[in-house]
Scaffold this active site. Structure first.
Site, PDB file in Angstrom:
ATOM      1  CE  LYS A 223       1.798   9.699  -2.991  1.00 57.41           C
ATOM      2  NZ  LYS A 223       1.898   8.837  -4.173  1.00 57.41           N
ATOM      3  NE  ARG A 233       2.567   2.783   0.119  1.00 53.52           N
ATOM      4  CZ  ARG A 233       3.216   3.466   1.054  1.00 53.52           C
ATOM      5  NH1 ARG A 233       3.688   2.841   2.129  1.00 53.52           N
ATOM      6  NH2 ARG A 233       3.407   4.762   0.918  1.00 53.52           N
ATOM      7  CE  LYS A 246       6.032   4.152  -1.716  1.00 58.97           C
ATOM      8  NZ  LYS A 246       5.061   4.113  -2.839  1.00 58.97           N
ATOM      9  CD  GLU A 262       7.121  19.659  -3.115  1.00 56.64           C
ATOM     10  OE1 GLU A 262       6.938  19.730  -4.340  1.00 56.64           O
ATOM     11  OE2 GLU A 262       8.060  19.013  -2.609  1.00 56.64           O
ATOM     12  CE  LYS A 277      -2.213   9.411  -2.775  1.00 55.22           C
ATOM     13  NZ  LYS A 277      -1.240   8.741  -3.572  1.00 55.22           N
ATOM     14  CB  SER A 303      -6.510   2.876  -0.295  1.00 57.01           C
ATOM     15  OG  SER A 303      -5.233   3.154   0.267  1.00 57.01           O
ATOM     16  CE1 TYR A 342      -8.853   3.486  -5.235  1.00 59.66           C
ATOM     17  CE2 TYR A 342      -8.748   4.792  -3.213  1.00 59.66           C
ATOM     18  CZ  TYR A 342      -8.128   4.225  -4.314  1.00 59.66           C
ATOM     19  OH  TYR A 342      -6.777   4.401  -4.502  1.00 59.66           O
TER      20      TYR A 342
HETATM   21  C1  PBG Z   1       1.874   5.715  -6.062  1.00 60.07           C
HETATM   22  C2  PBG Z   1       0.595   6.089  -5.444  1.00 60.07           C
HETATM   23  C3  PBG Z   1       0.145   5.811  -4.152  1.00 60.07           C
HETATM   24  C4  PBG Z   1      -1.154   6.246  -4.084  1.00 60.07           C
HETATM   25  C5  PBG Z   1      -1.477   6.805  -5.328  1.00 60.07           C
HETATM   26  N1  PBG Z   1      -0.366   6.708  -6.149  1.00 60.07           N
HETATM   27  C6  PBG Z   1       0.805   5.090  -3.022  1.00 60.07           C
HETATM   28  C7  PBG Z   1       2.063   5.561  -2.495  1.00 60.07           C
HETATM   29  O1  PBG Z   1       2.533   6.661  -2.769  1.00 60.07           O
HETATM   30  O2  PBG Z   1       2.657   4.770  -1.777  1.00 60.07           O
HETATM   31  C8  PBG Z   1      -2.074   6.097  -2.906  1.00 60.07           C
HETATM   32  C9  PBG Z   1      -3.525   6.047  -3.222  1.00 60.07           C
HETATM   33  C10 PBG Z   1      -4.371   5.464  -2.165  1.00 60.07           C
HETATM   34  O3  PBG Z   1      -3.930   5.118  -1.051  1.00 60.07           O
HETATM   35  O4  PBG Z   1      -5.566   5.322  -2.438  1.00 60.07           O
HETATM   36  N2  PBG Z   1       2.909   6.589  -5.971  1.00 60.07           N
END
Ligand code: PBG
Length: 356
Positions: A223, A233, A246, A262, A277, A303, A342
């Site tokens: 990720k 968010r 992050k 990982e 991701k 998203s 989505y």
């Molecule tokens: C939470 C999480 C996130 C997403 C899925 N789980 C956001 C992030 O890590 O800040 C993102 C999913 C998306 O953007 O559709 N840890």
């Protein structure tokens, strides 16, 4: 004679070309004409290598307190935060259109967020209530729950924060408890999205020691620290509160080998499935992970990817449904066994109409 992939590029015996017609004058002397296989719909279907089906879909849903609520997310046109009763309706819809699995993410009342994300450990929190309601009404649909603290922390981080540092091992201990609470509510797949070191192994051990040996783990294994999570968010209300970024736990977009390390760790620690991701910007990672490990491998079309297609379609700049299907076929081509998207419900509708 030139040979490519074992095929002659020139004819061994040139065709006799008559001088009589004008067409013949321009006729290239080609033995190989790839366009023959593309001439009609039936032959295109016949030679197609990858197909998208509803079995490839995981549908993420945002849930919110209240009754009969469908609160639109402005940055994700067509997506709404759903109250528990509406999430049950969505799960029924998933079952009807044969989407195998949904994913649940809460918008937590800001009054319930704190430094430690303690609401995430409440057996009666929004996600757990939603899981129980859906399992009661629509038990045949799989439920995946994110494990991470960001929907619950006042600072918007996935882990515990002390003096500006995200604590790894202390966070893992909390994530294990969060996973147990979700498994206790009936969640089928625990999906740690936090990127702490060692969390998959700790969660596996915790599940096994507490009678949840059949609960699966889908690790958000590779990720990346991505700008494409912005609309998510917004949806869970953590954009407003997020302190800093992050990058000390999510991966650097410049890295590939690190993704393999990982994924390897998460598999060794007991992950049943792995995920890459974001999606389209990281297809190279997806392909390499699938080729290297041969695990059930998923992509998250996040998203921001959804928002880009919907925004362009909303402006009439491209055909949304076609771009949607094309983007999802790309994941299949790269080796994904499934995609969190989505678009899931919309895709299922399109597939039903035979538009693939
Ligand atoms: C939470 C999480 C996130 C997403 C899925 N789980 C956001 C992030 O890590 O800040 C993102 C999913 C998306 O953007 O559709 N840890």
């Amino acid at each position: 004679m030139a040979i490519k992939f074992g095929r002659p590029l020139e004819r061994v015996h040139p065709l006799p070309v008559g001088p009589e017609s004008a067409a013949a004058e321009h006729r290239l002397d080609l033995a190989v004409r790839p366009r023959r296989n593309r001439r009609t719909e039936w032959t295109r279907r016949l030679v197609r290598e990858h197909v998208l089906t509803t079995d490839d879909l995981i549908w993420p849903l945002f849930v919110v307190d209240g009754v009969n609520v469908r609160a639109p997310v402005d940055s994700m046109p067509g997506v709404a935060r759903l109250s528990v009763d509406q999430a049950v309706r969505a799960a029924e819809q998933a079952a009807k259109v044969t989407i195998p699995c949904i994913a649940l993410v809460p918008y937590t009342d800001p009054a319930k967020r704190d430094e430690a994300g303690s609401e995430g450990l409440s057996a009666d929190n929004l996600v757990c209530r939603t899981v129980r309601a859906i399992k009661k009404e629509v038990p045949e649909v799989g439920i995946l729950c994110d494990v991470a603290l960001d929907p619950y922390t006042s600072h918007g981080h996935d882990g515990l924060l002390r003096d500006g540092i995200i604590l790894n091992d202390e966070t893992v201990a909390v994530l294990v408890r969060q996973a147990l609470v979700q498994a206790g509510a009936g969640c089928d797949i625990i999906a740690p999205s936090d990127m702490m070191d060692g969390r998959v192994g700790a969660i596996r051990a915790g599940l096994d020691a507490n009678g949840f040996g059949d609960v699966q783990i889908m690790a958000y294994a590779a990720k990346y620290a991505s700008a494409f999570y912005g609309p998510y968010r917004d949806a869970i209300g953590s954009n407003a509160t997020l302190v800093g970024d992050k990058r000390t736990y999510q991966m650097d977009p410049g890295n590939t080998d690190e993704a393999l390390r990982e994924v390897e760790l998460d598999i060794a620690e007991g992950a049943d499935m792995v995920m890459v991701k974001p999606g389209l910007p990281y297809l190279d990672i997806l392909a390499r992970v699938k080729q290297t490990f041969g695990m059930p491998t998923f992509a998250y079309q996040v998203s921001g990817e959804y928002a880009m297609i919907m925004a362009a379609a909303g402006n009439g700049w491209l055909e949304g449904d076609k771009a949607m299907i094309e983007s999802l076929i790309a994941f299949k081509r790269a080796g994904a066994d499934g995609v969190l998207t989505y678009f899931a419900e919309r895709v299922a509708e399109q597939l039903r109409k035979g538009h693939a």
